[in-house]
Design a protein around this motif. Structure first.
Motif, mmCIF file in Angstrom:
data_model
loop_
_atom_site.group_PDB
_atom_site.id
_atom_site.type_symbol
_atom_site.label_atom_id
_atom_site.label_comp_id
_atom_site.label_asym_id
_atom_site.label_seq_id
_atom_site.Cartn_x
_atom_site.Cartn_y
_atom_site.Cartn_z
ATOM 1 N N GLN A 183 -12.563 -4.495 1.670
ATOM 2 C CA GLN A 183 -13.743 -4.271 0.836
ATOM 3 C C GLN A 183 -14.788 -3.515 1.627
ATOM 4 O O GLN A 183 -14.954 -3.720 2.833
ATOM 5 C CB GLN A 183 -14.303 -5.606 0.359
ATOM 6 C CG GLN A 183 -15.418 -5.491 -0.659
ATOM 7 C CD GLN A 183 -15.637 -6.793 -1.404
ATOM 8 O OE1 GLN A 183 -14.710 -7.360 -1.968
ATOM 9 N NE2 GLN A 183 -16.862 -7.279 -1.401
ATOM 10 N N THR A 184 -15.518 -2.633 0.964
ATOM 11 C CA THR A 184 -16.538 -1.826 1.621
ATOM 12 C C THR A 184 -17.880 -2.551 1.666
ATOM 13 O O THR A 184 -18.071 -3.612 1.057
ATOM 14 C CB THR A 184 -16.727 -0.493 0.887
ATOM 15 O OG1 THR A 184 -17.366 -0.755 -0.382
ATOM 16 C CG2 THR A 184 -15.408 0.199 0.643
ATOM 17 N N TYR A 185 -18.818 -1.931 2.341
ATOM 18 C CA TYR A 185 -20.180 -2.478 2.415
ATOM 19 C C TYR A 185 -20.789 -2.633 1.024
ATOM 20 O O TYR A 185 -21.488 -3.609 0.749
ATOM 21 C CB TYR A 185 -21.046 -1.555 3.281
ATOM 22 C CG TYR A 185 -22.476 -2.002 3.413
ATOM 23 C CD1 TYR A 185 -22.839 -2.962 4.355
ATOM 24 C CD2 TYR A 185 -23.476 -1.457 2.607
ATOM 25 C CE1 TYR A 185 -24.161 -3.373 4.482
ATOM 26 C CE2 TYR A 185 -24.797 -1.858 2.726
ATOM 27 C CZ TYR A 185 -25.127 -2.822 3.663
ATOM 28 O OH TYR A 185 -26.436 -3.227 3.781
ATOM 29 N N LEU A 228 -10.469 5.820 3.077
ATOM 30 C CA LEU A 228 -10.893 4.643 3.843
ATOM 31 C C LEU A 228 -12.404 4.453 3.814
ATOM 32 O O LEU A 228 -12.908 3.491 4.382
ATOM 33 C CB LEU A 228 -10.434 4.765 5.301
ATOM 34 C CG LEU A 228 -8.932 4.716 5.556
ATOM 35 C CD1 LEU A 228 -8.656 4.652 7.058
ATOM 36 C CD2 LEU A 228 -8.278 3.531 4.852
ATOM 37 N N ASN A 229 -13.103 5.348 3.132
ATOM 38 C CA ASN A 229 -14.567 5.287 3.085
ATOM 39 C C ASN A 229 -15.055 5.585 1.663
ATOM 40 O O ASN A 229 -15.743 6.579 1.430
ATOM 41 C CB ASN A 229 -15.140 6.294 4.091
ATOM 42 C CG ASN A 229 -16.658 6.303 4.147
ATOM 43 O OD1 ASN A 229 -17.323 5.418 3.599
ATOM 44 N ND2 ASN A 229 -17.211 7.321 4.799
ATOM 45 N N PRO A 230 -14.706 4.738 0.699
ATOM 46 C CA PRO A 230 -15.090 5.017 -0.695
ATOM 47 C C PRO A 230 -16.595 5.112 -0.918
ATOM 48 O O PRO A 230 -17.044 5.917 -1.735
ATOM 49 C CB PRO A 230 -14.496 3.829 -1.467
ATOM 50 C CG PRO A 230 -13.393 3.320 -0.612
ATOM 51 C CD PRO A 230 -13.855 3.539 0.795
ATOM 52 N N ASP A 231 -17.379 4.294 -0.209
ATOM 53 C CA ASP A 231 -18.838 4.340 -0.393
ATOM 54 C C ASP A 231 -19.390 5.704 0.001
ATOM 55 O O ASP A 231 -20.164 6.329 -0.737
ATOM 56 C CB ASP A 231 -19.522 3.265 0.459
ATOM 57 C CG ASP A 231 -19.195 1.850 0.015
ATOM 58 O OD1 ASP A 231 -18.571 1.676 -1.046
ATOM 59 O OD2 ASP A 231 -19.554 0.915 0.765
ATOM 60 N N GLY A 232 -19.007 6.155 1.189
ATOM 61 C CA GLY A 232 -19.488 7.449 1.660
ATOM 62 C C GLY A 232 -18.992 8.586 0.790
ATOM 63 O O GLY A 232 -19.728 9.540 0.510
ATOM 64 N N PRO A 283 -16.942 -3.629 7.613
ATOM 65 C CA PRO A 283 -15.940 -4.226 6.718
ATOM 66 C C PRO A 283 -14.762 -3.288 6.453
ATOM 67 O O PRO A 283 -13.630 -3.751 6.321
ATOM 68 C CB PRO A 283 -16.731 -4.512 5.439
ATOM 69 C CG PRO A 283 -17.951 -3.642 5.505
ATOM 70 C CD PRO A 283 -18.271 -3.539 6.961
ATOM 71 N N GLU A 284 -15.037 -1.982 6.391
ATOM 72 C CA GLU A 284 -13.947 -1.038 6.171
ATOM 73 C C GLU A 284 -12.968 -1.060 7.343
ATOM 74 O O GLU A 284 -11.739 -1.024 7.152
ATOM 75 C CB GLU A 284 -14.502 0.382 5.993
ATOM 76 C CG GLU A 284 -15.386 0.565 4.764
ATOM 77 C CD GLU A 284 -16.857 0.232 4.987
ATOM 78 O OE1 GLU A 284 -17.684 0.513 4.101
ATOM 79 O OE2 GLU A 284 -17.192 -0.311 6.078
ATOM 80 N N THR A 285 -13.509 -1.102 8.562
ATOM 81 C CA THR A 285 -12.669 -1.162 9.760
ATOM 82 C C THR A 285 -11.877 -2.465 9.797
ATOM 83 O O THR A 285 -10.667 -2.468 10.084
ATOM 84 C CB THR A 285 -13.541 -1.052 11.025
ATOM 85 O OG1 THR A 285 -14.402 0.081 10.905
ATOM 86 C CG2 THR A 285 -12.693 -0.920 12.265
ATOM 87 N N LYS A 286 -12.536 -3.570 9.510
ATOM 88 C CA LYS A 286 -11.865 -4.870 9.532
ATOM 89 C C LYS A 286 -10.703 -4.910 8.545
ATOM 90 O O LYS A 286 -9.650 -5.495 8.830
ATOM 91 C CB LYS A 286 -12.873 -5.975 9.205
ATOM 92 C CG LYS A 286 -13.914 -6.208 10.293
ATOM 93 C CD LYS A 286 -14.945 -7.240 9.857
ATOM 94 C CE LYS A 286 -15.996 -7.456 10.929
ATOM 95 N NZ LYS A 286 -17.073 -8.385 10.486
#
Length: 438
Positions: free
Chosen positions: A159-161, A231-235, A294-297
């Motif tokens: 899950q993302t930030y 891997l970075n949907p928010d960004g 959280p993305e890395t984890k």
């Protein structure tokens, strides 16, 4: 709704699209040509403390560096460059104009795709080879899994930030296969060609297996394949709606004035030992601690759950036409560097056979380019013991168009990249099987 009404509806929706903030009006893309170590030190200080947006990394003297300079600051920086006898040239006079052109092309292509799907009676427009939204990509993966639930599954990676689910897909055609490979894209938000490349690979691997393509059948009978398009949907979403050239995640900093972490500097392998920043406002901010995001984890937990089964880790980035092996954290080379180099060369040669204009430079990150600690491939190679761990920087090779690769070029780049990956994987498979039989 009639076909004519549908056409009018789509046309109006394109014309009156809700514009993101056009923050790059008059910004210039500049090529700097440092001549000596004094120039390098000056630019390194600017990267940490200045307001320049570095599109390429600072390497050594005589290696050009592409930077975006805000319109309001261009005269100031131009004066400084002249005072320091630092050669520079403007290669894009108005960055926003290039972004506007890209947006117009995307809208036109979306209109064509929507109309085509409507007239063919298809429930959704095809997104393969396009700069699709993250929601479209997730829906595409779900459709693939629904169409063949026996072999294809949507996997939840974390899950993302901003509480988006990071989703990928597993492709398992051989129930007896025990070995795995991993492919990811989109860890940096503004590199739009990479999610498109991952979706293309999902589509072609499944399609060509079902059509009995000899190479793909051999690969997918040997490996289970995991592909994560973003891997970075928010960004990525932020780059599509608000700030086209956004790079990082969207985590809020401690002061509330700066956002985001460079997720490719946040992995727990030599974290913050070079080529990363402790400043929350920097584009290479490595986070509060190793593996803090959280993305890395999510990625760490997912890959560690299958540790010992991975044969290949591939992460796609842009731009520059580089094919990297470990290491990024220092200039040492992995134990199997010669083998990794040889396989990368096979992949790069396959790309060149499709497009003679594509020449990829091959080598370790630190030796070929720069120090970059906390990266995915160093973690994958050292911590997970994945024997083939590479990063490929996709086209173009120059800052113009740089990250703003015209959508009309996306299908060609995706196709040639896929051809290169097939050859690369076939070479890895041959070596692994030879080592087992030998």
């Amino acid at each position: 709704m009639s076909r004519l009404s549908y056409f009018v509806f789509i046309l109006i929706s394109i014309v009156v699209w809700s514009e993101a903030e056009r923050e790059y009006i008059g910004d210039k893309l500049v090529s700097l040509e440092p001549l000596n170590n004094e120039h390098i030190k000056y630019l390194q200080d600017l990267e940490i403390n200045g307001s320049l947006d570095f599109w390429t990394e600072i390497i050594t003297a005589t290696k050009p560096i592409d930077v975006r300079i805000k319109k309001s600051e261009f005269d100031q920086y131009a004066s400084e460059f002249k005072q320091r006898s630092l050669p520079f040239r403007v290669i894009v006079d108005d960055v926003q104009a290039a972004i506007d052109d890209e947006k117009q092309q995307i809208d036109q292509e979306n209109l064509k795709r929507q109309l085509k799907s409507r007239f063919l009676g298809q429930p959704k427009a095809d997104i393969v080879g396009t700069y699709a939204s993250y929601d479209e990509m997730v829906a595409y993966l779900a459709d693939k899994a629904q169409a063949d639930s026996q072999h294809i599954t949507v996997v939840d990676i974390g899950q993302t930030y901003e509480n988006r689910r990071i989703q990928g897909i597993s492709i398992k055609f051989n129930p007896a296969a025990t070995r795995n490979i991993w492919i990811d894209c989109g860890i940096h938000a503004r590199e739009w060609i990479t999610p498109a490349a991952c979706i293309w690979m999902v589509d072609k691997l499944i399609d060509e297996y079902n059509k009995n393509d000899a190479t793909v059948t051999s690969l997918l009978n040997y490996w289970n394949v995991y592909i994560a398009p973003s891997l970075n949907p928010d960004g990525y979403q932020y780059s599509r709606t608000t700030s086209r050239l956004w790079r990082k995640s969207r985590a809020r900093g401690t002061t509330g004035s700066c956002y985001g972490v460079d997720l490719n500097r946040n992995y727990p392998r030599r974290w913050m030992t070079g080529g990363a920043s402790s400043s929350e406002c920097s584009d290479t901010y490595a986070g509060r601690s190793a593996g803090s995001e959280p993305e890395t984890k999510g990625v760490i937990n997912f890959l560690q759950s299958k540790i010992g089964t991975w044969d290949m880790y591939m992460s796609f980035h842009s731009y520059g036409q580089w094919w990297f092996t470990p290491y990024g954290y220092d200039t040492s080379l992995p134990a199997n560097y010669n083998s990794q180099y040889a396989k990368a060369q096979i992949g790069a040669n396959a790309i060149k056979s499709v497009n003679s204009g594509r020449t990829y430079a091959i080598g370790s990150v630190a030796q070929l380019l720069y120090i970059a600690s906390g990266s995915t491939i160093d973690w994958a190679y050292d911590d997970l013991k994945i024997p083939f761990a590479n990063t490929v920087e996709l086209p173009p090779i120059s800052a113009s168009p740089g990250f703003v690769l015209p959508p009309s070029e996306a299908p060609g780049v995706c196709h040639e990249t896929y051809v290169g990956m097939k050859a690369f994987l076939a070479a890895i498979k041959q070596e692994l099987q030879s080592s087992m039989s030998g």
